[in-house]
Design a protein around this motif. Structure first.
Motif, PDB file in Angstrom:
ATOM      1  N   ARG A 218      32.040  50.403  33.236  1.00  0.00           N
ATOM      2  CA  ARG A 218      31.891  49.171  32.095  1.00  0.00           C
ATOM      3  C   ARG A 218      30.991  48.242  33.379  1.00  0.00           C
ATOM      4  O   ARG A 218      31.672  47.563  34.253  1.00  0.00           O
ATOM      5  N   ASN A 219      29.759  47.644  32.956  1.00  0.00           N
ATOM      6  CA  ASN A 219      28.774  46.161  34.026  1.00  0.00           C
ATOM      7  C   ASN A 219      29.526  45.319  33.326  1.00  0.00           C
ATOM      8  O   ASN A 219      28.505  44.387  32.289  1.00  0.00           O
ATOM      9  N   VAL A 220      30.909  44.457  32.521  1.00  0.00           N
ATOM     10  CA  VAL A 220      31.839  43.681  32.034  1.00  0.00           C
ATOM     11  C   VAL A 220      32.252  43.021  32.679  1.00  0.00           C
ATOM     12  O   VAL A 220      32.715  43.770  33.530  1.00  0.00           O
ATOM     13  N   ALA A 221      32.369  42.009  32.362  1.00  0.00           N
ATOM     14  CA  ALA A 221      32.962  40.757  33.492  1.00  0.00           C
ATOM     15  C   ALA A 221      34.596  41.464  33.358  1.00  0.00           C
ATOM     16  O   ALA A 221      35.185  41.808  32.628  1.00  0.00           O
ATOM     17  N   LEU A 249      40.499  37.955  42.217  1.00  0.00           N
ATOM     18  CA  LEU A 249      39.464  38.935  41.710  1.00  0.00           C
ATOM     19  C   LEU A 249      39.212  37.415  40.781  1.00  0.00           C
ATOM     20  O   LEU A 249      39.279  36.709  40.020  1.00  0.00           O
ATOM     21  N   ASP A 250      37.906  37.896  41.071  1.00  0.00           N
ATOM     22  CA  ASP A 250      36.904  36.660  40.084  1.00  0.00           C
ATOM     23  C   ASP A 250      36.830  36.499  38.719  1.00  0.00           C
ATOM     24  O   ASP A 250      36.186  38.814  38.538  1.00  0.00           O
ATOM     25  N   ALA A 257      31.647  47.241  39.509  1.00  0.00           N
ATOM     26  CA  ALA A 257      31.849  46.304  40.564  1.00  0.00           C
ATOM     27  C   ALA A 257      33.088  46.156  41.273  1.00  0.00           C
ATOM     28  O   ALA A 257      32.587  45.920  42.838  1.00  0.00           O
ATOM     29  N   ILE A 258      34.413  46.767  40.701  1.00  0.00           N
ATOM     30  CA  ILE A 258      35.378  46.639  41.716  1.00  0.00           C
ATOM     31  C   ILE A 258      35.226  47.711  42.237  1.00  0.00           C
ATOM     32  O   ILE A 258      35.667  48.707  42.062  1.00  0.00           O
ATOM     33  N   PRO A 259      36.227  47.502  43.494  1.00  0.00           N
ATOM     34  CA  PRO A 259      36.874  48.717  44.124  1.00  0.00           C
ATOM     35  C   PRO A 259      37.972  49.331  43.514  1.00  0.00           C
ATOM     36  O   PRO A 259      38.598  48.833  43.090  1.00  0.00           O
ATOM     37  N   GLU A 260      37.725  50.862  43.551  1.00  0.00           N
ATOM     38  CA  GLU A 260      38.812  52.250  43.199  1.00  0.00           C
ATOM     39  C   GLU A 260      40.242  51.211  43.387  1.00  0.00           C
ATOM     40  O   GLU A 260      40.774  51.357  42.655  1.00  0.00           O
TER      41      GLU A 260
END
Length: 340
Positions: A218-221, A249-250, A257-260
């Protein structure tokens, strides 16, 4: 709104006090009269929850689904067999909990609402009580305490009770739920199928894989994804803010975009925090506390969280002012230095 630990606590109390017993079901308020007629006289056979939703099964595979929402609460009265894995002393169950256990004064921990959240963890016991089970921490009256042995039975209906569940010894009154419906097994399965994984339901490793896939595609915050009950079940405002801080985490970082390894860390942190919440009745999220620090944290929310409800106060680690903003109409607390 109750977060996942509260609903699991309530469900376990139903399992101990209602499952295996015939239940008289009524709707004093009248809004659930048809559903009550279907359930009345049936035996409760199972009590389950996933995230913020609770499912009570009666014989012939008839289910009652309850979602407390923002204002819902269960009031228990009568002879309550306390579950040692969830019981906490003093008044309500959910965010706070069960009265009646006598321990030495030095072992008691009272929170800032005057409620003892630890002292009844121990052997099961029966007590004549009146207990509020919800996420609310204020607004209750003298009915919160131990009921008198000669109190009328069943207890009088107070206020707008949507549903009353009554055995020969225990009464549970439901007020103000978002959802309260009689449903078929297929309907229940359809509801559960839409929910994300819950660490206390099913295989934890499988839940982790589902969570990782749901976040990283997902490209969601991530601050939105953690509150999406189709991504992960049970997380609300408090746990969202605290988990993101603990992971540094921001909140605005897109899931993909978050590493697995960080996403997996989030799940494993939720597993740990949810278990602590169910066992203690408190959303305890501070790490590395000594005995005195733990007692202070159990006694006051001000000492229990890293960032939640600390807008304008200095970060406990770096001293930066904690920010409060809105994300999808919900309050979000975070540290703009530690979480970059």
């Amino acid at each position: 709104m109750p977060e996942g630990h509260s609903v699991h606590r309530i469900t376990r109390q139903f399992a101990r006090n209602f499952v295996g017993r015939p239940v008289a079901v009524s709707s004093p308020q009248g809004r659930f009269a048809q559903g009550a007629e279907v359930l009345d006289g049936r035996t409760m056979t199972r009590a389950e929850s996933v995230g913020k939703q609770m499912f009570l099964e009666f014989d012939e595979q008839v289910w009652l689904r309850v979602h407390l929402g923002l204002y819902g609460a269960w009031d228990f009265a009568g002879e309550v067999l306390v579950d040692p894995t969830i019981a906490s002393a003093n008044g309500r169950m959910g965010q706070t909990n069960q009265r009646g256990t006598d321990l030495p004064e030095a072992e008691r921990v009272f929170d800032d609402a005057g409620e003892n959240s630890l002292t009844s963890i121990g052997a099961p016991r029966r007590a004549r009580v009146h207990v509020r089970m919800s996420e609310q921490t204020s607004g209750l009256d003298e009915a919160d305490g131990l009921a008198a042995d000669d109190a009328p039975w069943p207890p009088p209906v107070v206020g707008q009770v949507r549903v009353r569940l009554l055995t020969d010894a225990t009464c549970a009154d439901l007020r103000g739920p978002t959802a309260c419906a009689v449903q078929t097994p297929d309907e229940i399965a359809a509801v559960i199928a839409k929910l994300g994984p819950d660490p206390l339901v099913g295989d934890v490793a499988e839940g982790e894989e589902r969570f990782v896939r749901a976040v990283r595609r997902r490209n969601v915050a991530i601050g939105q994804l953690l509150m999406d009950q189709s991504v992960v079940s049970g997380i609300g405002n408090v746990y969202r803010a605290e988990m993101l801080y603990r992971a540094r985490l921001d909140p605005h970082t897109p899931g993909k975009a978050i590493p697995e390894e960080i996403v997996r860390g989030l799940w494993r942190d939720w597993v740990q925090l949810l278990r602590i919440g169910v066992e203690t009745g408190q959303m305890m999220t501070m790490d590395g506390l000594d005995a005195d620090g733990w007692r202070r944290a159990m006694a006051s929310r001000d000492d229990r969280h890293w960032v939640y409800h600390r807008a304008g106060l200095p970060c406990r680690v770096c001293g930066t002012e904690i920010v409060l903003e809105e994300m999808q109409a919900r309050k979000l607390y975070w540290c703009p230095t530690c979480q970059r």
